[in-house]
Write an enzyme that holds these catalytic residues in place. Structure first.
Site, mmCIF file in Angstrom:
data_model
loop_
_atom_site.group_PDB
_atom_site.id
_atom_site.type_symbol
_atom_site.label_atom_id
_atom_site.label_comp_id
_atom_site.label_asym_id
_atom_site.label_seq_id
_atom_site.Cartn_x
_atom_site.Cartn_y
_atom_site.Cartn_z
ATOM 1 N N LYS A 204 0.842 -1.204 0.000
ATOM 2 C CA LYS A 204 0.000 0.000 0.000
ATOM 3 C C LYS A 204 0.872 1.247 0.000
ATOM 4 O O LYS A 204 0.598 2.204 -0.731
ATOM 5 C CB LYS A 204 -0.930 -0.015 1.226
ATOM 6 C CG LYS A 204 -2.085 -0.995 1.047
ATOM 7 C CD LYS A 204 -2.818 -1.289 2.331
ATOM 8 C CE LYS A 204 -3.804 -2.436 2.115
ATOM 9 N NZ LYS A 204 -4.378 -2.961 3.340
ATOM 10 N N GLN B 244 -4.860 -1.758 9.674
ATOM 11 C CA GLN B 244 -4.644 -3.072 9.073
ATOM 12 C C GLN B 244 -5.163 -4.179 10.006
ATOM 13 O O GLN B 244 -4.780 -4.243 11.177
ATOM 14 C CB GLN B 244 -3.139 -3.264 8.793
ATOM 15 C CG GLN B 244 -2.794 -4.524 8.045
ATOM 16 C CD GLN B 244 -3.329 -4.540 6.613
ATOM 17 O OE1 GLN B 244 -3.225 -3.560 5.886
ATOM 18 N NE2 GLN B 244 -3.920 -5.647 6.219
ATOM 19 N N ASP C 238 -11.428 2.598 3.621
ATOM 20 C CA ASP C 238 -11.732 1.178 3.425
ATOM 21 C C ASP C 238 -13.236 0.958 3.266
ATOM 22 O O ASP C 238 -13.665 -0.100 2.805
ATOM 23 C CB ASP C 238 -11.267 0.384 4.660
ATOM 24 C CG ASP C 238 -10.013 -0.417 4.368
ATOM 25 O OD1 ASP C 238 -9.755 -0.682 3.184
ATOM 26 O OD2 ASP C 238 -9.320 -0.780 5.327
#
Ligand code: NAP
Length: 276
Positions: free
Chosen positions: A48, A92, A115
């Site tokens: 990422k 995460q 997200d």
């Protein structure tokens, strides 16, 4: 059969994002928080960050030890929520078992939840008024769009009902006017249901379990699964070799949905930075 080439589409979209960032007054910033030392999570985070750098986006990585307390983690998330330089925050997962992921995630404001996992964004998706939807299902929709596959009136079957993939995938397809069936581990007659699908999206996580017998001739087959086969080779949920002989379109694994997920994360972070 045509390949739904996520790698190529991701490259094209990332070049467009890069050009937009070069011309922008505000440089989007993505903060990534990782707790503990799960090797797979570390690889995802590295990918990422690399993707951010490639398009000229700012990234801020916070690697916290596995002993981190809930209040320290939430304190960091609160600071990132208040920061003007950080437009998107990504926590995460999975977190170490000692931490409450739901509670931590609730500290990420909906506008910075790139997200698309938080209740506000998920609720907005139900109403088809979302700012962002989860990155993987959004990436699938971009792949369908790129091949000019119209979902209207199509029978779409989604395998998997996770909050991060299956459920938002089903909602996106429904919002695109498909007639959607969602299957899960308790579904009976899975093969029969799959066989009715014009668009079949598998997000199960079981290597090559979707066989040719389960797929309608001419179906669009999207394989979200990332698994290892018996030889340790990366593969999807779909038996690509056989199913590709009858599908009209199919995503490969790797190189299908995977590259689209990070691309959508970049796109969502741009939306977070630039859209009121
Ligand atoms: P998950 O949370 O484990 O959910 C799996 C879903 O599949 C569950 O709803 C489960 O049903 C269902 N399921 C399991 N076995 C089944 C079976 N035999 N028949 C029908 N349904 C079955 O997984 P996830 O996070 O959604 O991820 C799914 C897969 O996508 C994994 O392989 C993951 O690695 C991959 N993935 C890929 C990307 C990407 O970027 N390409 C991103 C995210 C995930 P129950 O609800 O009844 O348990």
């Amino acid at each position: 059969m045509k390949l739904l080439d996520g790698k190529a589409l991701a490259q094209k979209m990332r070049a467009e994002i890069k050009a937009e960032i070069e011309a922008a007054a505000v440089i989007p910033g993505l903060a990534v928080v990782i707790v503990g030392d799960d090797p797979a999570s570390k690889i995802y985070v590295r990918n990422k960050v690399r993707a951010c750098e490639e398009v000229g986006m700012r990234s801020f990585v916070y690697e916290l030890p596995k002993e981190t307390s809930q209040s320290d983690l939430e304190g960091l998330l609160d600071r990132l929520a208040a920061s003007d330089e950080v437009h998107g925050i990504l926590l995460q997962l999975p977190l170490p078992k000692t931490l409450d992921a739901q509670s931590a995630m609730s500290r990420i404001p909906a506008k910075k939840d790139v997200d698309g996992f938080d209740p506000e964004n998920l609720g907005a998706l139900v109403l088809n008024k979302h700012r962002y939807a989860a990155c993987t299902p959004s990436g699938v929709m971009e792949l369908l769009k790129s091949a000019e596959i119209d979902c209207t009136g199509k029978s779409a079957v989604v395998l998997g009902r996770s909050n991060t993939v299956g459920k938002p995938m089903a909602l996106l397809l429904l919002n695109a006017n498909a007639t959607v069936t969602v299957c899960h581990s308790k579904t009976q007659n899975l093969g029969e249901i799959c066989k009715r699908a014009d668009i079949l999206v598998s997000a199960i996580g079981s290597p090559k379990c979707i066989t040719k017998e389960m797929v309608k001739e001419g179906a669009v087959v999207v394989d979200v699964g990332i698994n290892r086969d018996a030889a340790g080779k990366l593969c999807g949920d779909v038996d690509f070799e056989e199913v590709s002989k009858i599908a009209s379109y199919i995503t490969p694994v790797p190189g299908g949905v995977g590259p689209m997920t990070i691309t959508m994360l970049l796109k969502n972070t741009c939306i977070a930075a630039w859209k009121e």
